[in-house]
Design a protein around this motif. Structure first.
Motif, short mmCIF file in Angstrom:
data_model
loop_
_atom_site.label_atom_id
_atom_site.label_comp_id
_atom_site.label_asym_id
_atom_site.label_seq_id
_atom_site.Cartn_x
_atom_site.Cartn_y
_atom_site.Cartn_z
N LEU A 26 -16.29 -8.30 6.70
CA LEU A 26 -15.25 -7.86 5.79
C LEU A 26 -15.26 -8.86 4.78
O LEU A 26 -15.59 -10.11 4.83
CB LEU A 26 -13.78 -8.24 6.74
CG LEU A 26 -13.57 -7.42 7.89
CD1 LEU A 26 -12.43 -7.95 8.61
CD2 LEU A 26 -13.44 -5.84 7.45
N PHE A 84 -10.24 -6.89 2.14
CA PHE A 84 -9.65 -6.51 3.61
C PHE A 84 -8.96 -8.05 4.36
O PHE A 84 -9.78 -8.95 4.01
CB PHE A 84 -10.73 -6.19 4.46
CG PHE A 84 -11.20 -4.81 3.82
CD1 PHE A 84 -10.77 -3.81 3.84
CD2 PHE A 84 -12.89 -4.93 3.53
CE1 PHE A 84 -11.38 -2.55 3.25
CE2 PHE A 84 -13.28 -3.88 2.85
CZ PHE A 84 -12.81 -2.86 2.96
N VAL A 91 -6.87 -4.41 11.03
CA VAL A 91 -7.54 -4.75 9.56
C VAL A 91 -6.41 -4.36 8.42
O VAL A 91 -6.27 -3.01 8.60
CB VAL A 91 -8.97 -4.35 9.30
CG1 VAL A 91 -9.46 -4.85 7.71
CG2 VAL A 91 -9.73 -5.02 10.36
N LEU A 117 -5.82 -3.17 4.53
CA LEU A 117 -6.74 -2.63 3.38
C LEU A 117 -5.78 -3.35 2.24
O LEU A 117 -4.61 -3.22 2.36
CB LEU A 117 -6.74 -1.25 3.23
CG LEU A 117 -7.29 -0.23 4.27
CD1 LEU A 117 -7.37 0.90 3.88
CD2 LEU A 117 -8.47 -1.00 4.99
N LEU A 167 -13.59 0.51 4.01
CA LEU A 167 -13.81 -0.49 5.36
C LEU A 167 -15.04 -0.10 6.19
O LEU A 167 -15.49 -1.02 6.73
CB LEU A 167 -12.63 -0.12 6.14
CG LEU A 167 -12.34 -0.90 7.40
CD1 LEU A 167 -12.49 -2.37 7.12
CD2 LEU A 167 -10.88 -0.46 8.03
#
Length: 311
Positions: free
Chosen positions: A242, A246, A263, A265, A274
């Motif tokens: 990541l 994120f 997670v 955004l 992603l």
């Protein structure tokens, strides 16, 4: 086409303003959720629509016209506080309510037979009200509310007192009435029911409208852009994959080779972004957006207005 329109309603009781410039509208053939904590003004609004009391200012329109006394026949109202005459027989009681709504005796008997069979209570027609369970009495009141086929139904906590099986039965009947063009205002604290059957909602708090719109629009307003990713692989590798776009909210290790991560955004990044980031690091099993529930939205919206009025 609009069924009901509330325009700038204000209602004051002594030192308490129950409704403060409240406006909303419901469409024909939709289920409209009237939500709010205790003391928010829901009951006051329902009483005004039913012409039990009058607003200090503002207007109520039914089918585009200012509400008149005779419009009461267009409304079916199921109050939260139920009331049946305990010594009367079930059928006699339902027939009495039907006559109050302007139905002929013969028409009411035919309709009652249909509804009693649909609710599987035909055998109780000649029993006394006092012999009924709470759930059975609720069925009688629901039938009495909808029997005259009003174009607008106002249901205040209609699932109260029902077990799960009868709750589903009543939900199915509400949806059937909607499919036949009935407009339904549903006042409830049961957010699961709102989620399942409402098309739009209004949320009152401290006498004011704090949320108003279609269920999908309201949910979209409270989206947090958090996705649940289930994957095979090492959690550290997932986290390292990541980048700044994120935010790893939390994670759970299911077994030695499987984990779930939430997670968020950021910076207008998409799900595709992603996926591109994590695909080289882990094997994805599933990914889905975590949508806010109506319960989450209710609590968050009330908190944003610094808490509700509680009776």
């Amino acid at each position: 086409m609009e069924m009901l329109r509330i325009e700038n309603i204000v209602k004051q009781y002594a030192n308490h303003k129950a409704l403060d410039d409240v406006s909303l509208s419901t469409q024909k053939g939709e289920i409209f959720g009237l939500l709010g904590p205790n003391g928010a003004g829901k009951t006051s609004l329902i009483r005004i629509i039913n012409q039990i009391t009058a607003p200090d200012s503002g207007n109520v329109l039914i089918e585009g016209k200012p509400i008149q006394r005779e419009d009461i026949t267009k409304i079916g109202y199921l109050p939260e506080e139920r009331g049946l005459y305990k010594k009367m027989k079930v059928g006699e009681q339902a027939l009495y309510f039907a006559r109050l709504k302007g139905m002929s005796k013969n028409e009411a008997k035919v309709k009652l037979k249909e509804w009693f069979e649909r609710f599987e209570i035909a055998a109780w027609y000649d029993k006394k009200i006092e012999e009924l369970s709470k759930g059975m009495a609720q069925k009688i009141q629901f039938i009495s509310t909808v029997l005259h086929n009003p174009p607008l139904l106002i249901l205040d906590e209609p699932f109260s007192g029902f077990d799960p099986i009868n709750t589903e039965l009543v939900k199915a009947e509400i949806l059937r009435l909607k499919a036949n063009g009935t407009s339904i205002m549903l006042s409830t604290h049961n957010m699961n029911s709102v989620e399942e059957i409402c098309d739009s909602i209004v949320l009152l708090n401290k006498s004011k409208v704090v949320l108003n719109g279609s269920l999908s629009a309201v949910k979209n307003q409270f989206r947090s852009n958090i996705y649940e990713v289930k994957f095979k692989g090492v959690m550290m590798a997932f986290a390292n994959a990541l980048w700044a776009g994120f935010n790893l909210v939390d994670s759970t290790q299911i077994d030695d080779n499987t984990a779930i991560a939430h997670v968020q955004l950021k910076n207008n990044n998409s799900v595709n972004d992603l996926l591109k980031a994590i695909l080289p690091a882990v094997e994805i099993i599933s990914i889905q957006e975590i949508e806010p529930t109506m319960n989450d939205i209710f609590i968050k919206a009330i908190q944003q207005t610094k808490g509700g009025n509680h009776e």
